[in-house]
Design a protein around this motif. Structure first.
Motif, mmCIF file in Angstrom:
data_model
loop_
_atom_site.group_PDB
_atom_site.id
_atom_site.type_symbol
_atom_site.label_atom_id
_atom_site.label_comp_id
_atom_site.label_asym_id
_atom_site.label_seq_id
_atom_site.Cartn_x
_atom_site.Cartn_y
_atom_site.Cartn_z
ATOM 1 N N ILE A 134 21.653 18.443 -7.029
ATOM 2 C CA ILE A 134 20.988 18.161 -5.702
ATOM 3 C C ILE A 134 19.890 18.841 -5.587
ATOM 4 O O ILE A 134 19.685 20.129 -6.007
ATOM 5 C CB ILE A 134 21.962 18.361 -4.476
ATOM 6 C CG1 ILE A 134 23.561 17.688 -4.792
ATOM 7 C CG2 ILE A 134 21.475 18.387 -3.253
ATOM 8 C CD1 ILE A 134 24.482 17.943 -3.817
ATOM 9 N N VAL A 135 18.911 18.334 -5.013
ATOM 10 C CA VAL A 135 17.480 18.808 -4.684
ATOM 11 C C VAL A 135 17.004 18.724 -3.192
ATOM 12 O O VAL A 135 17.267 17.560 -2.695
ATOM 13 C CB VAL A 135 16.430 17.965 -5.334
ATOM 14 C CG1 VAL A 135 14.912 18.638 -5.080
ATOM 15 C CG2 VAL A 135 16.457 17.984 -6.973
ATOM 16 N N SER A 136 17.057 19.782 -2.716
ATOM 17 C CA SER A 136 16.722 19.801 -1.220
ATOM 18 C C SER A 136 15.301 20.505 -0.956
ATOM 19 O O SER A 136 14.975 21.397 -1.656
ATOM 20 C CB SER A 136 17.761 20.771 -0.532
ATOM 21 O OG SER A 136 17.556 20.662 0.917
ATOM 22 N N ARG A 156 20.296 13.356 -8.184
ATOM 23 C CA ARG A 156 19.783 13.167 -9.220
ATOM 24 C C ARG A 156 20.322 11.830 -9.737
ATOM 25 O O ARG A 156 21.575 11.887 -9.745
ATOM 26 C CB ARG A 156 19.645 14.270 -10.374
ATOM 27 C CG ARG A 156 19.213 15.702 -10.163
ATOM 28 C CD ARG A 156 19.185 16.485 -11.037
ATOM 29 N NE ARG A 156 18.974 17.842 -10.650
ATOM 30 C CZ ARG A 156 17.403 18.362 -10.686
ATOM 31 N NH1 ARG A 156 16.505 17.680 -10.673
ATOM 32 N NH2 ARG A 156 17.226 19.605 -10.225
ATOM 33 N N ASN A 157 19.524 11.011 -9.993
ATOM 34 C CA ASN A 157 20.243 9.493 -10.177
ATOM 35 C C ASN A 157 18.835 8.747 -10.963
ATOM 36 O O ASN A 157 17.906 8.450 -10.569
ATOM 37 C CB ASN A 157 20.280 8.793 -9.084
ATOM 38 C CG ASN A 157 21.381 7.541 -9.355
ATOM 39 O OD1 ASN A 157 20.817 6.910 -10.345
ATOM 40 N ND2 ASN A 157 22.061 7.293 -8.609
ATOM 41 N N ALA A 158 19.232 8.649 -12.332
ATOM 42 C CA ALA A 158 18.211 8.017 -13.178
ATOM 43 C C ALA A 158 17.623 6.589 -12.657
ATOM 44 O O ALA A 158 16.610 6.306 -12.853
ATOM 45 C CB ALA A 158 18.730 7.914 -14.799
ATOM 46 N N GLY A 159 18.745 5.933 -11.945
ATOM 47 C CA GLY A 159 18.299 4.526 -11.542
ATOM 48 C C GLY A 159 17.733 4.545 -10.271
ATOM 49 O O GLY A 159 17.385 3.382 -9.754
ATOM 50 N N ALA A 160 17.271 5.491 -9.633
ATOM 51 C CA ALA A 160 16.731 5.777 -8.351
ATOM 52 C C ALA A 160 15.049 6.032 -8.464
ATOM 53 O O ALA A 160 14.790 6.491 -9.519
ATOM 54 C CB ALA A 160 17.238 6.889 -7.377
ATOM 55 N N PRO A 161 14.274 5.755 -7.638
ATOM 56 C CA PRO A 161 12.584 6.062 -7.773
ATOM 57 C C PRO A 161 12.646 7.370 -7.978
ATOM 58 O O PRO A 161 13.026 8.337 -7.393
ATOM 59 C CB PRO A 161 12.346 5.727 -6.455
ATOM 60 C CG PRO A 161 13.274 4.726 -5.844
ATOM 61 C CD PRO A 161 14.725 5.051 -6.297
ATOM 62 N N GLY A 163 13.903 9.015 -10.202
ATOM 63 C CA GLY A 163 15.012 9.886 -10.742
ATOM 64 C C GLY A 163 15.881 10.628 -9.796
ATOM 65 O O GLY A 163 16.723 11.240 -9.957
ATOM 66 N N LEU A 164 15.504 10.246 -8.344
ATOM 67 C CA LEU A 164 16.099 11.213 -7.140
ATOM 68 C C LEU A 164 16.653 10.214 -6.127
ATOM 69 O O LEU A 164 15.700 9.228 -5.685
ATOM 70 C CB LEU A 164 15.114 11.958 -6.651
ATOM 71 C CG LEU A 164 14.676 13.461 -7.536
ATOM 72 C CD1 LEU A 164 13.684 14.109 -6.770
ATOM 73 C CD2 LEU A 164 16.092 14.122 -8.044
ATOM 74 N N MET A 165 17.955 9.973 -5.859
ATOM 75 C CA MET A 165 18.194 9.071 -4.752
ATOM 76 C C MET A 165 18.124 10.092 -3.397
ATOM 77 O O MET A 165 18.912 10.949 -3.178
ATOM 78 C CB MET A 165 19.868 8.939 -5.221
ATOM 79 C CG MET A 165 20.487 8.118 -4.065
ATOM 80 S SD MET A 165 19.813 6.389 -4.053
ATOM 81 C CE MET A 165 20.475 5.591 -5.548
ATOM 82 N N LEU A 166 17.636 9.426 -2.590
ATOM 83 C CA LEU A 166 17.638 10.043 -1.145
ATOM 84 C C LEU A 166 18.948 9.772 -0.493
ATOM 85 O O LEU A 166 19.142 8.691 -0.368
ATOM 86 C CB LEU A 166 16.313 9.311 -0.377
ATOM 87 C CG LEU A 166 16.163 9.923 1.197
ATOM 88 C CD1 LEU A 166 15.981 11.250 1.192
ATOM 89 C CD2 LEU A 166 15.245 8.948 1.955
ATOM 90 N N GLN A 167 19.442 11.029 -0.073
ATOM 91 C CA GLN A 167 20.760 11.203 0.607
ATOM 92 C C GLN A 167 20.673 11.194 2.064
ATOM 93 O O GLN A 167 21.676 10.680 2.733
ATOM 94 C CB GLN A 167 21.826 12.100 0.067
ATOM 95 C CG GLN A 167 21.789 11.987 -1.544
ATOM 96 C CD GLN A 167 22.806 10.837 -1.718
ATOM 97 O OE1 GLN A 167 22.529 9.853 -2.054
ATOM 98 N NE2 GLN A 167 24.097 11.039 -1.504
ATOM 99 N N GLY A 168 19.491 11.821 2.428
ATOM 100 C CA GLY A 168 19.521 11.771 4.039
ATOM 101 C C GLY A 168 18.425 12.898 4.241
ATOM 102 O O GLY A 168 17.766 13.505 3.359
#
Length: 209
Positions: A134-136, A156-161, A163-168
């Motif tokens: 998680i990156v905050s 962290r998610n390789a499929g997201a823009p 490599g990071l998936m915005l969670q909120g």
């Protein structure tokens, strides 16, 4: 029926992240650059959102984003409010009282999402944590205190823009109004019509904005 207005106005004034997953241990400028890359790569997005104010009042709905400068918060059925950003302004529409209020997007924390040229690495910092997945990042521009403070949370998610998936995010405005937004069912790069950001003006008998 609870009063939705304070919660939504808090969202406009500053969108912030209280109980989102714990942020990562600081990994210096690499992760900050990755966040910048992710935000720049996020050209369109749709997601379900859950929004809570500091009193714990929760609203849900659908978020639609299109760069540059466009976003729509469509709230759940029965909530007579709408938030739309377009044309350089953030608009709050309350259909229950036929009221429309507008603010410059540049004075909102949402500018972080809507302006692809904005370099957040100049005034953002990583928030220490214990989960390396998680990156905050806390964004607070000292030259523009009116935008308040916003903490973005990514996984962290390789499929997201980037490599990071915005969670909120968690936003804190200049009056210390805190709003927490969580995202689910995020979809990126999806077609988004310009009509998505049109809205019915309750001050008029007929027609649209």
């Amino acid at each position: 029926m609870f009063n939705t207005r304070p919660a939504v106005i808090a969202t406009i004034a500053a969108l912030s992240v209280a109980a989102v997953p714990a942020p990562i241990a600081a990994q210096a400028t690499g992760d900050l650059a990755a966040v910048q890359k992710s935000l720049q790569a996020m050209e369109t997005m749709t997601a379900d959102f859950s929004q809570a104010d500091r009193n714990g009042k929760v609203l849900t709905g659908v978020l639609t984003l299109k760069k540059p400068g466009k976003i729509r918060f469509q709230y759940q059925k029965g909530v007579p409010i709408l938030i739309v950003a377009e044309g350089g302004a953030l608009t709050f529409i309350d259909y229950s009282v036929k009221q429309v209020q507008r603010w410059p997007i540049k004075n909102s924390p949402l500018v972080v999402f809507l302006d692809p040229s904005r370099d957040i690495t100049r005034y953002a910092k990583l928030v220490p944590g214990y989960d390396s997945r998680i990156v905050s990042v806390e964004v607070n521009d000292p030259k523009h205190p009116e935008t308040g403070k916003i903490t973005l949370v990514f996984v962290r998610n390789a499929g997201a823009p980037g490599g990071l998936m915005l969670q909120g995010w968690v936003a804190l405005d200049s009056q210390n109004n805190r709003t927490t937004v969580r995202l689910t069912n995020q979809k990126f790069g999806v077609p988004v019509s310009e009509n998505t950001f049109r809205w019915n003006d309750p001050r008029r008998t007929n027609g649209r904005k």
